[in-house]
Design an enzyme around this catalytic site. Structure first.
Site, PDB file in Angstrom:
ATOM      1  N   GLN A   1     -15.079   1.897   7.127  1.00  0.00           N
ATOM      2  CA  GLN A   1     -14.194   1.521   8.340  1.00  0.00           C
ATOM      3  C   GLN A   1     -14.899   1.944   9.452  1.00  0.00           C
ATOM      4  OE1 GLN A   1     -12.975   2.759   5.516  1.00  0.00           O
ATOM      5  NE2 GLN A   1     -10.990   1.742   5.046  1.00  0.00           N
TER       6      GLN A   1
ATOM      7  N   ASP B   1      -2.125   8.986   8.139  1.00  0.00           N
ATOM      8  CA  ASP B   1      -1.428   7.994   7.429  1.00  0.00           C
ATOM      9  C   ASP B   1      -0.008   8.407   7.080  1.00  0.00           C
ATOM     10  OD1 ASP B   1      -4.480   7.054   6.932  1.00  0.00           O
ATOM     11  OD2 ASP B   1      -3.347   5.241   6.633  1.00  0.00           O
TER      12      ASP B   1
ATOM     13  N   ARG C   1       0.792  -1.158   0.010  1.00  0.00           N
ATOM     14  CA  ARG C   1      -0.003  -0.087  -0.277  1.00  0.00           C
ATOM     15  C   ARG C   1       0.954   1.276   0.097  1.00  0.00           C
ATOM     16  NH1 ARG C   1      -5.025   0.212   3.995  1.00  0.00           N
ATOM     17  NH2 ARG C   1      -5.560   1.700   2.473  1.00  0.00           N
TER      18      ARG C   1
HETATM   19  O1  MRU Z   1      -7.358   2.566   4.341  1.00  0.00           O
HETATM   20  P1  MRU Z   1      -7.346   2.310   5.923  1.00  0.00           P
HETATM   21  O2  MRU Z   1      -8.596   1.623   6.388  1.00  0.00           O
HETATM   22  O3  MRU Z   1      -6.006   1.401   6.130  1.00  0.00           O
HETATM   23  O4  MRU Z   1      -7.195   3.841   6.411  1.00  0.00           O
HETATM   24  C1  MRU Z   1      -6.855   3.925   7.784  1.00  0.00           C
HETATM   25  C2  MRU Z   1      -6.913   5.164   8.176  1.00  0.00           C
HETATM   26  O5  MRU Z   1      -7.076   6.219   7.578  1.00  0.00           O
HETATM   27  C3  MRU Z   1      -6.694   5.680   9.672  1.00  0.00           C
HETATM   28  O6  MRU Z   1      -7.153   6.700  10.011  1.00  0.00           O
HETATM   29  C4  MRU Z   1      -5.178   5.807   9.771  1.00  0.00           C
HETATM   30  O7  MRU Z   1      -4.458   4.841   9.386  1.00  0.00           O
HETATM   31  C5  MRU Z   1      -4.880   5.978  11.163  1.00  0.00           C
HETATM   32  S1  MRU Z   1      -4.875   4.240  12.053  1.00  0.00           S
HETATM   33  C6  MRU Z   1      -4.384   4.891  13.657  1.00  0.00           C
END
Ligand code: MRU
Length: 374
Positions: free
Chosen positions: A213, A254, A102
């Site tokens: 999510q 992220d 990713r």
């Molecule tokens: O695509 P995802 O579900 O991996 O995205 C996750 C997020 O955007 C979270 O807010 C981020 O990774 C912070 S997790 C502590």
């Protein structure tokens, strides 16, 4: 975190008996077990990952997700590789392979770089053992960091509770909870700590289209912990802020660039704009493992993952007889664009909540933070 009376984490190390071709030639071997997050909130199922290739698939296809968690899982992916072949070439190739799973969350590259730095300085015969130990250290550090983030942010909630009656209303986006980390979560850590301390807290949970999510993971987590919460449509946040129903927003991230721009799940930027317009404090919970000081400008420099349009055109849920089914939402033939993240400019961020305290989202503050840290 506790689920059904049992302590649960989104990943753990398990013994698998005799591992094929273990580098140190000794009996025994290890694998990792993860919660398959694609199935929540309807099914709590674990999956065992036995190789770096399986780890890659689990990250790419989001069986595990969330920036800190994918970093920790990738570290174990390198340990799985070291168990088979721990040569410099094998480790470098595997790290490069895993880092491509990713593109946006910098924790992935951060964890792999930390692992490689340690392993390349370790004699070949010891590398498998050291790799598992270092991956464990990354995981345990994450737990400590997230606990500290919650501790530093707790006074923000206490200040609201002290100035008026009723629950403190926090809005969050996506899942920056314990499922996205090794434990506690980042954005949810102060919420769990406030709840444990007896404070009345209520969470507005953005559903977080297209993968939901918020609706599926954050709502499940909060429900398991007994934290009052309400799932809202992604578009409802502005309305709620305009009418005084949100005391503060806390989101995860992220990747944060050196200028304080913060990348998080798509839709975060719109929440920050609405918060700014309504003078609602907007905080980003940021472990320093998510800070990319090599990137000067977040809005223009952070790579934004584009995922399959199918995540937008189709949705999976539980039907009346309990089966998980996928249905199509859009007309046949309509194109779908699926940008998974956006970047909130630093000027819209009230503060970055780190394991070292709350800092301004600015180049100067981040430089000071990293200098003091080292
Ligand atoms: O695509 P995802 O579900 O991996 O995205 C996750 C997020 O955007 C979270 O807010 C981020 O990774 C912070 S997790 C502590």
């Amino acid at each position: 975190m506790m689920v059904g009376g049992q302590a649960l984490r989104p990943l753990r190390v398990v013994a698998v008996g005799q591992a094929d071709g273990r580098a140190d030639g000794q009996a025994g071997g290890e694998a990792i077990e993860i919660i398959d997050q694609r199935l929540l909130p309807h099914r709590l199922e674990m999956r065992t990952l036995n190789s770096a290739k399986e780890v890659f698939v689990a990250i790419r296809d989001m069986w595990v997700r969330g920036a800190p968690l994918i970093g920790a899982v990738a570290a174990y992916g390198l340990a799985l590789q070291a168990q088979r072949d721990a040569s410099d070439v094998a480790l470098a190739n595997t790290a490069q392979f895993l880092s491509g799973a990713r593109p946006t969350a910098v924790n992935l590259a951060w964890a792999l770089a930390r692992m490689q730095q340690v392993l390349l300085a370790t004699p070949l015969a010891d590398r498998a053992r050291v790799a598992w130990a270092e991956a464990d250290a990354i995981a345990e550090d994450d737990v400590r960091v997230n606990e500290a983030i919650g501790r530093h942010a707790l006074p923000l909630l206490q200040a609201v509770a002290a100035r008026r009656a009723g629950p403190v209303n926090v809005l969050t986006h996506c899942n920056a909870g314990w499922l996205a980390t090794v434990d506690w979560g980042t954005a949810t850590s102060p919420i769990y700590q406030a709840h444990a301390a007896g404070m009345a807290v209520h969470v507005w949970v953005d559903e977080t289209r297209p993968r939901n999510q918020g609706a599926s993971l954050t709502a499940w987590e909060l429900g398991q912990a007994g934290v009052p919460h309400t799932v809202i449509a992604d578009n409802a946040g502005g309305h709620l802020m305009q009418h005084g129903h949100v005391d503060l927003c806390i989101v995860g991230c992220d990747r944060v660039a050196a200028n304080g721009d913060a990348c998080n799940k798509i839709g975060t930027y719109l929440k920050a704009l609405a918060a700014h317009d309504n003078a609602v404090p907007f905080y980003v919970a940021m472990p320093t493992s998510t800070l990319d000081m090599a990137l000067a400008d977040g809005v223009h420099g952070i790579p934004i993952e584009e995922r399959s349009g199918r995540e937008l055109t189709h949705v999976t849920g539980r039907n009346a007889v309990g089966d998980l089914v996928e249905v199509q939402l859009t007309p046949d033939g309509s194109a779908a664009g699926n940008w998974a993240f956006d970047v909130t400019p630093a000027r819209l961020i009230t503060g970055l909540i780190t394991e070292h305290g709350i800092v301004q989202a600015s180049s100067a503050a981040l430089q000071t933070l990293m200098r003091d840290k080292s």
